[in-house]
Design a protein around this motif. Structure first.
Motif, PDB file in Angstrom:
ATOM      1  N   THR A  67     -11.001  -3.337  -2.936  1.00  0.00           N
ATOM      2  CA  THR A  67     -10.208  -2.221  -3.452  1.00  0.00           C
ATOM      3  C   THR A  67     -11.044  -1.464  -4.471  1.00  0.00           C
ATOM      4  O   THR A  67     -11.646  -2.064  -5.358  1.00  0.00           O
ATOM      5  N   THR A  68     -11.058  -0.162  -4.315  1.00  0.00           N
ATOM      6  CA  THR A  68     -11.728   0.687  -5.302  1.00  0.00           C
ATOM      7  C   THR A  68     -10.666   1.532  -5.982  1.00  0.00           C
ATOM      8  O   THR A  68      -9.960   2.295  -5.318  1.00  0.00           O
ATOM      9  N   VAL A  69     -10.542   1.314  -7.275  1.00  0.00           N
ATOM     10  CA  VAL A  69      -9.572   2.087  -8.043  1.00  0.00           C
ATOM     11  C   VAL A  69     -10.338   2.718  -9.196  1.00  0.00           C
ATOM     12  O   VAL A  69     -10.971   2.020  -9.990  1.00  0.00           O
ATOM     13  N   ASN A  70     -10.264   4.026  -9.288  1.00  0.00           N
ATOM     14  CA  ASN A  70     -10.957   4.752 -10.352  1.00  0.00           C
ATOM     15  C   ASN A  70     -12.418   4.332 -10.432  1.00  0.00           C
ATOM     16  O   ASN A  70     -12.932   3.997 -11.502  1.00  0.00           O
ATOM     17  N   LYS A  71     -13.048   4.323  -9.341  1.00  0.00           N
ATOM     18  CA  LYS A  71     -14.454   3.991  -9.244  1.00  0.00           C
ATOM     19  C   LYS A  71     -14.738   2.530  -9.602  1.00  0.00           C
ATOM     20  O   LYS A  71     -15.865   2.174  -9.904  1.00  0.00           O
ATOM     21  N   HIS A  72     -13.730   1.706  -9.563  1.00  0.00           N
ATOM     22  CA  HIS A  72     -13.896   0.284  -9.857  1.00  0.00           C
ATOM     23  C   HIS A  72     -13.879  -0.484  -8.537  1.00  0.00           C
ATOM     24  O   HIS A  72     -12.940  -0.375  -7.770  1.00  0.00           O
TER      25      HIS A  72
END
Length: 79
Positions: free
Chosen positions: A35-40
């Motif tokens: 999972t990529t959330v806000n470039k994380h």
């Protein structure tokens, strides 16, 4: 006189082991989700440690290469 019979005599039961080898394939599915959330980015790393054991087996064999000498020649008295 008629034939007489004594009670039956039994030896201890002998135990035997029969080994059957069966091949079984067990599929292992390792799903992953990134999972990529806000470039994380979450990186799930899977490690597969292995243990090992050893079984040593020893087999013995007795082969009779003839017959033993019988030192009692002739009929034996019955008491």
């Amino acid at each position: 006189m008629p034939t007489q019979f004594d009670p039956a005599q039994f030896d201890p039961t002998q135990q035997f082991v029969r080994t059957n080898i069966m091949h079984t394939v067990v599929p292992h599915v390792h799903p992953s989700h990134i999972t990529t959330v806000n470039k994380h980015i979450i990186d799930h790393q899977h490690h597969f440690p292995v243990t090992e054991s050893v079984v040593n087996e020893c087999c013995e064999k007795n082969t009779m290469c003839g017959t033993p000498y019988n030192h009692h020649c002739g009929p034996q008295p019955r008491w």
